[in-house]
Design a protein around this motif. Sequence first.
Motif, short mmCIF file in Angstrom:
data_model
loop_
_atom_site.label_atom_id
_atom_site.label_comp_id
_atom_site.label_asym_id
_atom_site.label_seq_id
_atom_site.Cartn_x
_atom_site.Cartn_y
_atom_site.Cartn_z
N ARG A 67 23.05 67.37 88.57
CA ARG A 67 22.97 66.87 89.95
C ARG A 67 21.54 66.53 90.37
O ARG A 67 21.32 65.90 91.39
CB ARG A 67 23.55 67.90 90.91
CG ARG A 67 25.03 68.22 90.67
CD ARG A 67 25.62 69.02 91.83
NE ARG A 67 26.98 69.45 91.53
CZ ARG A 67 27.32 70.69 91.21
NH1 ARG A 67 26.39 71.63 91.18
NH2 ARG A 67 28.57 71.00 90.97
N ILE A 68 20.54 66.98 89.59
CA ILE A 68 19.14 66.64 89.89
C ILE A 68 18.95 65.15 89.65
O ILE A 68 19.31 64.63 88.59
CB ILE A 68 18.18 67.47 89.03
CG1 ILE A 68 18.42 68.97 89.24
CG2 ILE A 68 16.73 67.13 89.34
CD1 ILE A 68 17.61 69.86 88.32
N GLY A 69 18.36 64.45 90.61
CA GLY A 69 18.27 62.99 90.56
C GLY A 69 17.75 62.41 89.26
O GLY A 69 18.42 61.59 88.63
N PRO A 70 16.55 62.79 88.80
CA PRO A 70 15.99 62.17 87.58
C PRO A 70 16.64 62.63 86.28
O PRO A 70 16.31 62.11 85.22
CB PRO A 70 14.52 62.60 87.61
CG PRO A 70 14.27 63.07 89.01
CD PRO A 70 15.56 63.62 89.49
N VAL A 71 17.55 63.61 86.34
CA VAL A 71 18.19 64.12 85.12
C VAL A 71 19.21 63.09 84.64
O VAL A 71 20.07 62.63 85.41
CB VAL A 71 18.86 65.48 85.37
CG1 VAL A 71 19.73 65.88 84.18
CG2 VAL A 71 17.81 66.54 85.63
N THR A 72 19.14 62.73 83.38
CA THR A 72 20.06 61.77 82.80
C THR A 72 21.18 62.44 82.01
O THR A 72 22.29 61.93 81.96
CB THR A 72 19.32 60.79 81.88
OG1 THR A 72 18.60 61.52 80.87
CG2 THR A 72 18.31 59.98 82.70
N VAL A 200 21.54 78.86 76.88
CA VAL A 200 20.47 77.88 77.03
C VAL A 200 21.08 76.61 77.61
O VAL A 200 22.15 76.17 77.18
CB VAL A 200 19.78 77.57 75.69
CG1 VAL A 200 18.69 76.51 75.87
CG2 VAL A 200 19.19 78.82 75.07
N VAL A 201 20.37 76.02 78.57
CA VAL A 201 20.76 74.72 79.13
C VAL A 201 19.69 73.70 78.74
O VAL A 201 18.50 73.90 79.02
CB VAL A 201 20.89 74.78 80.66
CG1 VAL A 201 21.19 73.39 81.23
CG2 VAL A 201 22.00 75.76 81.06
N TYR A 202 20.12 72.64 78.07
CA TYR A 202 19.21 71.56 77.68
C TYR A 202 19.34 70.43 78.69
O TYR A 202 20.45 70.00 79.03
CB TYR A 202 19.54 71.03 76.28
CG TYR A 202 19.24 72.02 75.18
CD1 TYR A 202 17.95 72.15 74.68
CD2 TYR A 202 20.24 72.82 74.63
CE1 TYR A 202 17.66 73.04 73.66
CE2 TYR A 202 19.96 73.72 73.61
CZ TYR A 202 18.68 73.83 73.14
OH TYR A 202 18.39 74.72 72.13
N VAL A 203 18.21 69.94 79.16
CA VAL A 203 18.18 68.89 80.18
C VAL A 203 17.31 67.75 79.69
O VAL A 203 16.19 67.96 79.22
CB VAL A 203 17.63 69.43 81.52
CG1 VAL A 203 17.41 68.30 82.51
CG2 VAL A 203 18.58 70.47 82.10
N LYS A 204 17.83 66.53 79.82
CA LYS A 204 17.04 65.33 79.52
C LYS A 204 16.83 64.58 80.84
O LYS A 204 17.78 64.34 81.59
CB LYS A 204 17.77 64.44 78.53
CG LYS A 204 16.97 63.21 78.11
CD LYS A 204 17.81 62.23 77.31
CE LYS A 204 18.15 62.78 75.95
NZ LYS A 204 18.86 61.75 75.12
N ALA A 205 15.58 64.24 81.12
CA ALA A 205 15.24 63.58 82.38
C ALA A 205 14.31 62.40 82.13
O ALA A 205 13.78 62.24 81.03
CB ALA A 205 14.57 64.57 83.34
N ARG A 206 14.13 61.58 83.15
CA ARG A 206 13.18 60.47 83.03
C ARG A 206 11.78 61.03 82.81
O ARG A 206 11.36 61.98 83.47
CB ARG A 206 13.21 59.61 84.30
CG ARG A 206 14.54 58.92 84.55
CD ARG A 206 14.37 57.76 85.53
NE ARG A 206 13.79 58.20 86.79
CZ ARG A 206 14.48 58.57 87.85
NH1 ARG A 206 15.81 58.55 87.81
NH2 ARG A 206 13.88 58.96 88.97
N GLU A 207 11.04 60.40 81.91
CA GLU A 207 9.74 60.95 81.51
C GLU A 207 8.75 61.01 82.67
O GLU A 207 7.95 61.92 82.76
CB GLU A 207 9.16 60.13 80.36
CG GLU A 207 9.86 60.36 79.04
CD GLU A 207 9.16 59.65 77.90
OE1 GLU A 207 8.18 58.92 78.16
OE2 GLU A 207 9.61 59.81 76.75
N ASN A 208 8.82 60.02 83.56
CA ASN A 208 7.86 60.00 84.66
C ASN A 208 8.14 61.07 85.71
O ASN A 208 7.34 61.27 86.62
CB ASN A 208 7.81 58.62 85.31
CG ASN A 208 9.17 58.21 85.89
OD1 ASN A 208 10.17 58.89 85.70
ND2 ASN A 208 9.18 57.10 86.59
N ALA A 209 9.29 61.75 85.60
CA ALA A 209 9.64 62.79 86.58
C ALA A 209 9.88 64.14 85.91
O ALA A 209 10.44 65.04 86.52
CB ALA A 209 10.88 62.37 87.37
#
Length: 374
Positions: A67-72, A200-209
């Motif tokens: 639900r975090i905006g920059p998280v893909t 463990v939770v793995y998260v991928k997000a936009r690099e600039n954020a």
Amino acid sequence: MRAALSALGISIGIATMIVVTGIPASSQKAVLAELTALGTNMLKAQPQPNQDPPVLLPPDAAAMARRIGPVTRASAIANTHTTVQRTDRSDPNASAGISVLAAQNNLLASINGSVASGRFLSASTARFPTVVLGHQAAAWLGFGTIRPGGTAPQVYIDNRWFTVIGILDPMPLTSDLEQSVLVGWDAARTYLGFDGHPTVVYVKARENAIEDVRSVLPATVYPQLPGLVSISRPSDALAAKRVTESAFSDLFLGLAGVALLVGGIGVANTMIISVLERRREIGLRRALGANRAQIRSQFLVEAVILSSLGGLAGALLGTLATLGYAAYQGWPPVIPLTSVTGGIGGAFLVGIAAGVYPSIRASRLTPTEALATT
């Protein structure tokens, strides 16, 4: 011949500018693609160790992180606290440090992982006793590849046989998964007594954020006590990627400036020599009624035309050279549009700058002075 050589001089300068920007840009894109493949935009959230009682992340922690905006992407694994054996006759205490982990079906997309052979867990297999082996775990258990159509190998977990359906490629940034056996989330609940709480939770997000996501991730996955959640710092590969981008940008600017300067000097030199060689022509035109403004315009237009033609030829030559070299190296070809348009526009401006002095010098010649030249 003189016009052709003049155009050739500026075309070499512009072609050089495109080559020295396009080839490093192609190389940079290949390097950045390799760094991105490592998972530079990935974060890992897990409970702080040695807590009493142990911290249990919510079963829907991965969904909360998404639900975090920059998280893909977001996915999770969990330790089932069981051991794996090669056969039912193996020593139960000789697990070789291999962990048995429950894994969600979208794990590979969240960690930039890939399958070396076989296939990964899916909705159709995650409910059944099937496993996917990490690269190192497969080597320790003595499995090489999964052959399509062949008899699938099996491993023994918690007094039950599990079928091996896939083996993963090496994953440098998640080496712990290389030494693990991955079981479907639902299968772990059914056969291994898994309680559904991720480890463990793995998260991928936009690099600039990525830094912003890191700051809010603990409160997102464990709102009760965010301080009890540990978040990995951004990968060193991300820092290397950013340094690479900066270094290449500085290199592009420096080399492009040198190439344009060399081209401009070549045009100016050619036009000055042209004025010296064509003094009789200038004198004849002046004697026939041409004024100084017309003489200036003639040489200025010649300089601009020569530079512009050279710029167009150089842009084409530099583009073809860059495409050819990138294809030879196996890089994704990159032709910076700013270099092409800037090169052609720069050639036009360089032609004006290079033609100003020769045109003024030509216009100052008097008819008698010019015609008297032998």
